[in-house]
Scaffold this motif. Structure first.
Motif, PDB file in Angstrom:
ATOM      1  N   GLN A  43       7.391  28.473  -1.961  1.00 18.71           N
ATOM      2  CA  GLN A  43       7.747  27.967  -0.560  1.00 18.71           C
ATOM      3  C   GLN A  43       8.054  26.473  -0.760  1.00 18.71           C
ATOM      4  O   GLN A  43       9.005  26.093  -0.047  1.00 18.71           O
ATOM      5  CB  GLN A  43       6.331  28.131   0.176  1.00 18.71           C
ATOM      6  CG  GLN A  43       6.874  28.188   1.850  1.00 18.71           C
ATOM      7  CD  GLN A  43       5.739  28.523   2.842  1.00 18.71           C
ATOM      8  OE1 GLN A  43       4.743  29.042   2.239  1.00 18.71           O
ATOM      9  NE2 GLN A  43       6.034  28.522   3.987  1.00 18.71           N
ATOM     10  N   ASP A  44       7.544  25.818  -1.513  1.00 20.13           N
ATOM     11  CA  ASP A  44       7.755  24.130  -1.711  1.00 20.13           C
ATOM     12  C   ASP A  44       8.759  24.057  -2.555  1.00 20.13           C
ATOM     13  O   ASP A  44       9.651  22.885  -2.334  1.00 20.13           O
ATOM     14  CB  ASP A  44       6.533  23.383  -1.924  1.00 20.13           C
ATOM     15  CG  ASP A  44       5.472  23.799  -1.090  1.00 20.13           C
ATOM     16  OD1 ASP A  44       5.871  23.948   0.201  1.00 20.13           O
ATOM     17  OD2 ASP A  44       4.210  23.399  -1.495  1.00 20.13           O
TER      18      ASP A  44
ATOM     19  N   TYR B 184      13.032  32.377  -3.646  1.00 19.55           N
ATOM     20  CA  TYR B 184      12.328  33.231  -4.083  1.00 19.55           C
ATOM     21  C   TYR B 184      11.054  33.622  -3.313  1.00 19.55           C
ATOM     22  O   TYR B 184      10.750  34.817  -3.377  1.00 19.55           O
ATOM     23  CB  TYR B 184      11.961  32.762  -5.643  1.00 19.55           C
ATOM     24  CG  TYR B 184      13.029  32.481  -6.576  1.00 19.55           C
ATOM     25  CD1 TYR B 184      13.818  33.312  -7.070  1.00 19.55           C
ATOM     26  CD2 TYR B 184      13.247  31.152  -6.912  1.00 19.55           C
ATOM     27  CE1 TYR B 184      14.878  33.062  -8.032  1.00 19.55           C
ATOM     28  CE2 TYR B 184      14.194  30.833  -7.770  1.00 19.55           C
ATOM     29  CZ  TYR B 184      15.083  31.935  -8.241  1.00 19.55           C
ATOM     30  OH  TYR B 184      16.063  31.601  -9.113  1.00 19.55           O
ATOM     31  N   TRP B 185      10.900  32.706  -2.713  1.00 19.02           N
ATOM     32  CA  TRP B 185       9.642  32.941  -1.624  1.00 19.02           C
ATOM     33  C   TRP B 185       9.770  34.126  -0.797  1.00 19.02           C
ATOM     34  O   TRP B 185       8.990  35.078  -0.495  1.00 19.02           O
ATOM     35  CB  TRP B 185       9.145  31.901  -1.254  1.00 19.02           C
ATOM     36  CG  TRP B 185       8.010  32.154  -0.203  1.00 19.02           C
ATOM     37  CD1 TRP B 185       6.688  32.001  -0.283  1.00 19.02           C
ATOM     38  CD2 TRP B 185       8.147  32.330   1.433  1.00 19.02           C
ATOM     39  NE1 TRP B 185       6.063  32.214   0.694  1.00 19.02           N
ATOM     40  CE2 TRP B 185       6.548  32.305   1.857  1.00 19.02           C
ATOM     41  CE3 TRP B 185       9.010  32.246   2.267  1.00 19.02           C
ATOM     42  CZ2 TRP B 185       6.560  32.605   2.923  1.00 19.02           C
ATOM     43  CZ3 TRP B 185       8.822  32.674   3.584  1.00 19.02           C
ATOM     44  CH2 TRP B 185       7.409  32.566   3.960  1.00 19.02           C
TER      45      TRP B 185
ATOM     46  N   ASN C  52      17.168  37.045   0.780  1.00 14.27           N
ATOM     47  CA  ASN C  52      18.861  36.254   0.918  1.00 14.27           C
ATOM     48  C   ASN C  52      19.557  36.235  -0.129  1.00 14.27           C
ATOM     49  O   ASN C  52      20.193  35.492  -0.543  1.00 14.27           O
ATOM     50  CB  ASN C  52      18.823  35.071   1.680  1.00 14.27           C
ATOM     51  CG  ASN C  52      17.881  33.824   1.167  1.00 14.27           C
ATOM     52  OD1 ASN C  52      17.230  34.168   0.117  1.00 14.27           O
ATOM     53  ND2 ASN C  52      18.436  32.754   1.252  1.00 14.27           N
ATOM     54  N   TYR C  53      19.245  37.597  -1.176  1.00 15.40           N
ATOM     55  CA  TYR C  53      19.955  37.293  -2.368  1.00 15.40           C
ATOM     56  C   TYR C  53      21.245  38.563  -1.968  1.00 15.40           C
ATOM     57  O   TYR C  53      21.123  39.360  -1.677  1.00 15.40           O
ATOM     58  CB  TYR C  53      19.242  37.768  -3.393  1.00 15.40           C
ATOM     59  CG  TYR C  53      17.885  37.792  -3.729  1.00 15.40           C
ATOM     60  CD1 TYR C  53      17.519  36.140  -3.371  1.00 15.40           C
ATOM     61  CD2 TYR C  53      16.672  38.500  -3.891  1.00 15.40           C
ATOM     62  CE1 TYR C  53      15.975  35.479  -3.693  1.00 15.40           C
ATOM     63  CE2 TYR C  53      15.372  37.834  -3.833  1.00 15.40           C
ATOM     64  CZ  TYR C  53      15.195  36.548  -3.938  1.00 15.40           C
ATOM     65  OH  TYR C  53      13.844  36.096  -3.849  1.00 15.40           O
ATOM     66  N   PRO C  54      22.335  38.139  -2.663  1.00 14.55           N
ATOM     67  CA  PRO C  54      23.424  39.155  -2.400  1.00 14.55           C
ATOM     68  C   PRO C  54      23.383  40.259  -3.028  1.00 14.55           C
ATOM     69  O   PRO C  54      22.814  40.373  -4.405  1.00 14.55           O
ATOM     70  CB  PRO C  54      24.648  38.229  -2.865  1.00 14.55           C
ATOM     71  CG  PRO C  54      24.258  37.155  -3.704  1.00 14.55           C
ATOM     72  CD  PRO C  54      22.917  36.868  -3.316  1.00 14.55           C
ATOM     73  N   VAL C  55      23.686  41.274  -2.772  1.00 17.33           N
ATOM     74  CA  VAL C  55      23.797  42.595  -3.576  1.00 17.33           C
ATOM     75  C   VAL C  55      25.251  43.073  -4.306  1.00 17.33           C
ATOM     76  O   VAL C  55      25.235  43.710  -4.951  1.00 17.33           O
ATOM     77  CB  VAL C  55      23.396  43.773  -2.467  1.00 17.33           C
ATOM     78  CG1 VAL C  55      22.110  43.604  -2.174  1.00 17.33           C
ATOM     79  CG2 VAL C  55      24.674  43.829  -1.615  1.00 17.33           C
ATOM     80  N   LEU C  56      26.212  42.210  -3.849  1.00 16.04           N
ATOM     81  CA  LEU C  56      27.486  41.983  -4.601  1.00 16.04           C
ATOM     82  C   LEU C  56      27.634  40.551  -5.345  1.00 16.04           C
ATOM     83  O   LEU C  56      27.147  39.780  -4.523  1.00 16.04           O
ATOM     84  CB  LEU C  56      28.711  42.636  -3.779  1.00 16.04           C
ATOM     85  CG  LEU C  56      28.503  43.938  -3.168  1.00 16.04           C
ATOM     86  CD1 LEU C  56      29.586  44.275  -2.188  1.00 16.04           C
ATOM     87  CD2 LEU C  56      28.455  44.860  -4.333  1.00 16.04           C
ATOM     88  N   PRO C  57      28.386  40.461  -6.206  1.00 14.34           N
ATOM     89  CA  PRO C  57      28.720  39.189  -6.839  1.00 14.34           C
ATOM     90  C   PRO C  57      29.322  38.193  -5.891  1.00 14.34           C
ATOM     91  O   PRO C  57      30.287  38.735  -5.186  1.00 14.34           O
ATOM     92  CB  PRO C  57      29.826  39.569  -7.689  1.00 14.34           C
ATOM     93  CG  PRO C  57      29.685  41.084  -8.137  1.00 14.34           C
ATOM     94  CD  PRO C  57      29.284  41.494  -6.783  1.00 14.34           C
ATOM     95  N   LEU C  58      28.773  37.057  -6.056  1.00 15.21           N
ATOM     96  CA  LEU C  58      28.634  35.881  -4.913  1.00 15.21           C
ATOM     97  C   LEU C  58      28.631  34.653  -5.642  1.00 15.21           C
ATOM     98  O   LEU C  58      27.884  34.456  -6.308  1.00 15.21           O
ATOM     99  CB  LEU C  58      28.042  36.172  -3.559  1.00 15.21           C
ATOM    100  CG  LEU C  58      28.355  34.926  -2.543  1.00 15.21           C
ATOM    101  CD1 LEU C  58      29.653  34.960  -1.982  1.00 15.21           C
ATOM    102  CD2 LEU C  58      27.234  35.098  -1.440  1.00 15.21           C
ATOM    103  N   LYS C  59      29.863  34.009  -5.682  1.00 18.14           N
ATOM    104  CA  LYS C  59      29.985  32.465  -6.247  1.00 18.14           C
ATOM    105  C   LYS C  59      28.845  31.682  -5.993  1.00 18.14           C
ATOM    106  O   LYS C  59      28.247  31.453  -4.706  1.00 18.14           O
ATOM    107  CB  LYS C  59      31.229  31.762  -6.049  1.00 18.14           C
ATOM    108  CG  LYS C  59      31.604  30.729  -6.796  1.00 18.14           C
ATOM    109  CD  LYS C  59      33.060  30.004  -6.518  1.00 18.14           C
ATOM    110  CE  LYS C  59      33.195  28.861  -7.348  1.00 18.14           C
ATOM    111  NZ  LYS C  59      34.441  28.336  -7.242  1.00 18.14           N
TER     112      LYS C  59
END
Length: 480
Positions: free
Chosen positions: A78-79, A84-85, A108-115
């Motif tokens: 968290q800090d 990842y938290w 909030n991780y993209p499921v498709l490639p994102l720069k």
């Protein structure tokens, strides 16, 4: 004992930078030297790859026994590793288990490639390789060193079915009032490289950008308290997609059953529509779902304290949402069998107990501890006959795993164990023959199997009108 171990024993798990500073202060060595000692030490455990400045969370094996490791990891992420938290928090909020399709939405991780962004699968591989999580091909769970309590697959899976029912109703509502175009609504869909529980194309004037369609996007959180930190994943996803050049206009919804005031204000500050279940679909519908989730989350206690509550809810569900009642029929049948066993005041009943044995996860549908014995019941609420493969897996895979696990439990190993197989339909010829032969060979363990007739007779003997009606009207096939 080394100085590093002594510091960790006194202070609990620590990030490597903080541990190096403590070591330098305690021993008088230079901080750079202390940092090298932490990095090279083989006396301590480390979790790497999630924290700023390439730090690691350092801990001792002892910290896995008292619950300190999860608390420290959560705070450190968290800090110093917030992205990842979100994953850690989502799994914790859902009782230590979550399906991949929902976890994709709650991070909030993209499921498709994102720069400039690591994709969902790459990040989850890090969690698994660092032995924080276990992945079985469909569900992510905490590894035993982070979560000592067994996860309740029945509760989680049933709440998932409730969520999907709500999403279906939300799609109908959005379509019927013209928020989305006909047949564009889709559950668990990608938009802007990120995953959403619901997506629909909108041609509403305010959402159109010249000739470009707008979109309705929604996620859903129910079944647990929701605070401001729990909704930030949604805000972050929206920030990402709205930062794109020529981004489409969107109408964001977060569907909830309840919400802390600070979380509500935070969502409103970011222009997010909060869809309360009771306001969208009616108070009675929302109350029924809330009571059902409460029972699911406290199954054993509910059967002891309010044993017929789920029968009342079954009646309500059939009245207000028969489709959902049929979808969770399997879970309700496990409650029925648990109810039957809970009538003995000296029994302890657990619904949906999971164990790990012989390299696999196995679920005890109903696990009952009596003063003089243990009963483990398999429950199948199906209309089709139970086939040979199903009972063969039960006798040859599940029962050996249950026996092996019980033998490791100091307080249970000396009690005789009985196994039951309950089905609302019947066994086909090959399955019945296999069970009969297995029963005759099992001289040390009692094996019982109950089909529709035996269950009907059982319910009659109990002289419980509500239970008898539930068995006849909902679980069993009509008499031939």
């Amino acid at each position: 004992m080394t100085a590093l171990k002594d510091i960790l024993l006194q202070n609990g798990p620590m990030l490597s930078g903080e541990l190096a500073r403590e070591l330098a202060q305690a021993t008088g060595i230079a901080e750079n030297t202390a940092s090298q000692k932490v990095t090279r030490s083989r006396d301590i455990q480390k979790i790497k790859g999630f924290f700023v400045s390439q730090q690691a969370l350092c801990y001792l094996e002892e910290h896995t026994d008292d619950g300190a490791l999860y608390t420290s990891l959560s705070q450190a992420m968290q800090d110093h590793g917030k992205k990842y938290w979100y994953c850690l928090n989502a799994i914790k909020k859902h009782g230590g288990i979550i399906s991949q399709k929902y976890l994709e939405c709650y991070t909030n991780y993209p499921v498709l490639p994102l720069k400039s962004h690591l994709p969902f699968k790459t990040i989850m591989q890090k969690f698994v390789s660092e032995k924080i999580l276990i992945y079985d091909g469909a569900y992510y769970m905490f590894s035993p060193k982070f979560e000592k309590q067994s996860t309740n697959y029945l509760s989680y899976n049933t709440i998932e079915l409730i969520k999907e029912d709500i999403l279906t109703n939300f799609e109908s509502l959005a379509k019927n009032i013209g928020l989305i175009s006909y047949n564009t609504g889709k559950a668990f869909a990608e938009f802007g490289k990120f995953q959403w529980a619901f997506k629909g194309v909108s041609t509403v004037t305010g959402l159109m950008n010249k000739s470009t369609n707008g979109y309705l996007l929604a996620d859903i959180l129910i079944g647990h308290p929701i605070y401001d930190n729990d909704v930030r994943f949604f805000i972050e996803k929206l920030k990402h997609i709205q930062s794109f050049k020529n981004a489409s206009r969107i109408l964001p919804f977060l569907l909830v059953d309840d919400l802390d005031r600070d979380a509500l204000l935070l969502l409103k500050q970011h222009g997010i529509v909060v869809g309360f279940i009771n306001e969208l679909f009616g108070q009675k519908y929302a109350e029924t779902l809330k009571e059902l989730i409460t029972i699911l989350n406290n199954a054993g206690a509910s059967l002891k304290q309010t044993p017929e509550k789920y029968l009342d809810l079954l009646s309500e569900l059939k009245k207000y949402n028969e489709g959902l009642a049929n979808n969770i029929r399997g879970a309700l049948f496990e409650f029925l069998v648990g109810h039957i066993h809970s009538i003995n005041s000296n029994s302890s009943v657990v619904i949906g107990r999971e164990i790990y044995e012989n390299g696999s996860r196995h679920e005890m549908d109903v696990f009952v501890i009596y003063p003089d014995k243990i009963i483990i019941a398999e429950c199948k609420a199906k209309k089709a006959k139970i086939d040979y493969d199903t009972v063969e897996k039960w006798t040859n895979t599940k029962l050996p795993a249950f026996k092996k696990w019980l033998n490791k439990q100091e307080t249970l190993r000396d009690k005789p164990v009985e196994f039951e197989f309950w089905t609302t339909s019947n066994f086909d010829k090959d399955a019945l023959e296999h069970l009969t032969n297995y029963q005759s060979r099992s001289t040390k363990t009692k094996i019982s199997f109950l089909q529709s007739k035996e269950i009907r007779d059982y319910a009659k003997k109990m002289k419980n009108k509500k239970l008898k009606e539930a068995v006849e009207d909902f679980f069993l096939k009509p008499k031939a």
